[in-house]
Design a protein around this motif. Structure first.
Motif, mmCIF file in Angstrom:
data_model
loop_
_atom_site.group_PDB
_atom_site.id
_atom_site.type_symbol
_atom_site.label_atom_id
_atom_site.label_comp_id
_atom_site.label_asym_id
_atom_site.label_seq_id
_atom_site.Cartn_x
_atom_site.Cartn_y
_atom_site.Cartn_z
ATOM 1 N N CYS A 1 0.859 -1.179 0.000
ATOM 2 C CA CYS A 1 0.000 0.000 0.000
ATOM 3 C C CYS A 1 0.900 1.235 0.000
ATOM 4 N N ARG B 1 3.316 -1.231 -7.643
ATOM 5 C CA ARG B 1 2.519 -0.186 -7.022
ATOM 6 C C ARG B 1 3.100 0.153 -5.641
ATOM 7 N N LYS C 1 0.262 9.452 0.819
ATOM 8 C CA LYS C 1 -0.889 8.626 1.170
ATOM 9 C C LYS C 1 -2.104 9.435 1.598
ATOM 10 N N PRO C 2 -3.266 9.140 1.025
ATOM 11 C CA PRO C 2 -4.502 9.830 1.431
ATOM 12 C C PRO C 2 -5.079 9.164 2.674
ATOM 13 N N GLY D 1 -6.425 8.681 -6.826
ATOM 14 C CA GLY D 1 -7.154 7.913 -5.838
ATOM 15 C C GLY D 1 -8.638 8.217 -5.821
ATOM 16 N N ALA D 2 -9.365 7.302 -5.182
ATOM 17 C CA ALA D 2 -10.816 7.407 -5.099
ATOM 18 C C ALA D 2 -11.251 8.778 -4.560
ATOM 19 N N ARG D 3 -10.502 9.274 -3.572
ATOM 20 C CA ARG D 3 -10.885 10.542 -2.928
ATOM 21 C C ARG D 3 -10.663 11.754 -3.812
ATOM 22 N N LYS E 1 -9.188 5.990 -10.208
ATOM 23 C CA LYS E 1 -9.938 5.069 -9.360
ATOM 24 C C LYS E 1 -11.347 5.609 -9.108
ATOM 25 N N HIS F 1 -8.630 -2.823 -1.989
ATOM 26 C CA HIS F 1 -9.485 -1.783 -1.421
ATOM 27 C C HIS F 1 -10.956 -2.138 -1.610
ATOM 28 N N GLU G 1 -2.531 -5.382 -3.344
ATOM 29 C CA GLU G 1 -1.553 -5.032 -2.311
ATOM 30 C C GLU G 1 -0.864 -6.282 -1.773
ATOM 31 N N ASP H 1 -3.046 -0.502 5.500
ATOM 32 C CA ASP H 1 -3.758 -1.571 4.788
ATOM 33 C C ASP H 1 -3.178 -2.981 4.944
HETATM 34 C C1 PEP Z 1 -4.334 2.910 -2.595
HETATM 35 O O1 PEP Z 1 -4.274 2.442 -3.737
HETATM 36 O O2 PEP Z 1 -3.510 2.602 -1.677
HETATM 37 C C2 PEP Z 1 -5.465 3.804 -2.271
HETATM 38 C C3 PEP Z 1 -5.366 4.717 -1.302
HETATM 39 O O3 PEP Z 1 -6.559 3.565 -3.005
HETATM 40 P P1 PEP Z 1 -8.006 4.301 -3.056
HETATM 41 O O4 PEP Z 1 -7.750 5.659 -3.575
HETATM 42 O O5 PEP Z 1 -8.772 3.429 -4.014
HETATM 43 O O6 PEP Z 1 -8.578 4.268 -1.675
#
Ligand code: PEP
Ligand code: MN
Length: 264
Positions: free
Chosen positions: A33, A57, A62-63, A115-117, A138, A203, A229, A240
Motif C-alpha cells: 500500500c 505499485r 498517502k490519502p 485515488g478514489a478521494r 480510481k 481496497h 496489495e 492496509d
Molecule cells: C491505494 O491504492 O492505496 C489507495 C489509497 O486507493 P483508493 O484511492 O482506491 O482508496
C-alpha cells in the motif's frame, strides 16, 4: 464523448514501455500500500515480478483518513519505487494527490494513480489532461459509473487519452467488507467505454481472504488487469495490512488468474 464506445469502437490499448494495457491482456500491478522503506520494497518487487506482475505499485503520498497516520515517505519513496522497479524490469504506478506534485511524481512514475478521494478533483483532472503520461483513475467511494466516466472525460478533453479506469469498491450498507467491490462495473464500463478497466480487490474488500476469489472473479468478468496489495509482513504494515497478501499467496493468485485469463 471522447471516452465513449460511440466515439471509438475499438478498445484503447495503452502501450507503456512495451506493456500493453487494454484489449484483452490481463496486466497485474502489485506492491505494498505504502512504500515504507527500501529493503521491503526491493523484496516485494522481486517476488511480485518473479510471479509475473509487470507494474510495481506503492504510495509515497498517502490519502489517510487521519492527519496523524503515516503520510508516506514522499520523494524518498518515489526514488525507491523507481529503483526497485528498474532493478526488476517493472513499471511504476503511484498516487498523485496534489497538482503541486505533478512534476515530482512524473519524474519517477510511469503511470499516475488518481485515488478514489480525488476522482472528482476537477482541477487535478484538467491538469492531467495536459500531460502525456498514462493515468489510472480510481472510482470514487460514492461515485456512479457515469461519474467515473465523466471524470475520465475531463482528462481526455485536455488531450490525454491514456486513461485506465479502476473499480475499487464503493461504499454500501455492508460492513463485513471495507467496501463493496462492484464486479458488474467491469462488464458495464467496458460496454460504455473503449478505455481499459482494471479491478482492485484489495481496497474493494479490505480483507485478505477475499483477494484471491475476487481477483479470479474480476478476471472472469473481463478486467484488463488487477491491482493488488502485497506485503512481506502484513501484520506490521503501516497501512492496509489487513488487506495485504503475502508473496507466497500472490504466487498462487498469479497461477489461478492465468488459468482463468486463458479460458475467457
Ligand atoms: C491505494 O491504492 O492505496 C489507495 C489509497 O486507493 P483508493 O484511492 O482506491 O482508496
Ligand atoms: Mn492501500
Amino acid at each position: 464523448k471522447l471516452v465513449s464506445k460511440d466515439f471509438r469502437k475499438e478498445d484503447t490499448v495503452i502501450d507503456v514501455k512495451g506493456i500493453k494495457l487494454g484489449g484483452g491482456n490481463v496486466v497485474v500491478m502489485a506492491g505494498p500500500c505504502s512504500v515504507e522503506g527500501r529493503d521491503m520494497l526491493f523484496e516485494i518487487a522481486g517476488r511480485a515480478s518473479k510471479a509475473g506482475a509487470k507494474i510495481l505499485r506503492g504510495g509515497a503520498f498517502k490519502p489517510r483518513t487521519s492527519p496523524y497516520a503515516f503520510q508516506g515517505l514522499g520523494e524518498e519513496g518515489l526514488k525507491y519505487l523507481r529503483e526497485a522497479a528498474d532493478a526488476h524490469g517493472m513499471l511504476v504506478i503511484t498516487e498523485l494527490m496534489d497538482p503541486r506534485d505533478i512534476d515530482l511524481i512524473c519524474k519517477y512514475t510511469d503511470i499516475i494513480q488518481i485515488g478514489a478521494r480525488n476522482m472528482q478533483n476537477f482541477r487535478l483532472l484538467r491538469d492531467l489532461g495536459e500531460l502525456r503520461k498514462p493515468v489510472m483513475l480510481k472510482r470514487g467511494l460514492c461515485a456512479t459509473m457515469k461519474e467515473l466516466l465523466m471524470a475520465a472525460e475531463y482528462v481526455a478533453a485536455g488531450g490525454n487519452n491514456e486513461i485506465i479506469l479502476c473499480e475499487r469498491g464503493i461504499r454500501t450498507f455492508e460492513t463485513e467488507t471495507r467496501n463493496t467491490l462492484d464486479l458488474s462495473a467491469i462488464p458495464v464500463l467496458k460496454s460504455l467505454t473503449h478505455l481499459p478497466v482494471v479491478a482492485d480487490p484489495s481496497h474493494g474488500t479490505g480483507r485478505r481472504d477475499c483477494i484471491l476469489p475476487m481477483s479470479q472473479a474480476a478476471v472472469a468478468a473481463g478486467a484488463d488487469g488487477i491491482i493488488v496489495e502485497v506485503h512481506n509482513c502484513p501484520e506490521e504494515a503501516m497501512s492496509d495490512g489487513d488487506q495485504s497478501i503475502l508473496p507466497d499467496d500472490f504466487d498462487i493468485l498469479m497461477k489461478r488468474i492465468d488459468i482463468i485469463a486463458q479460458t475467457i
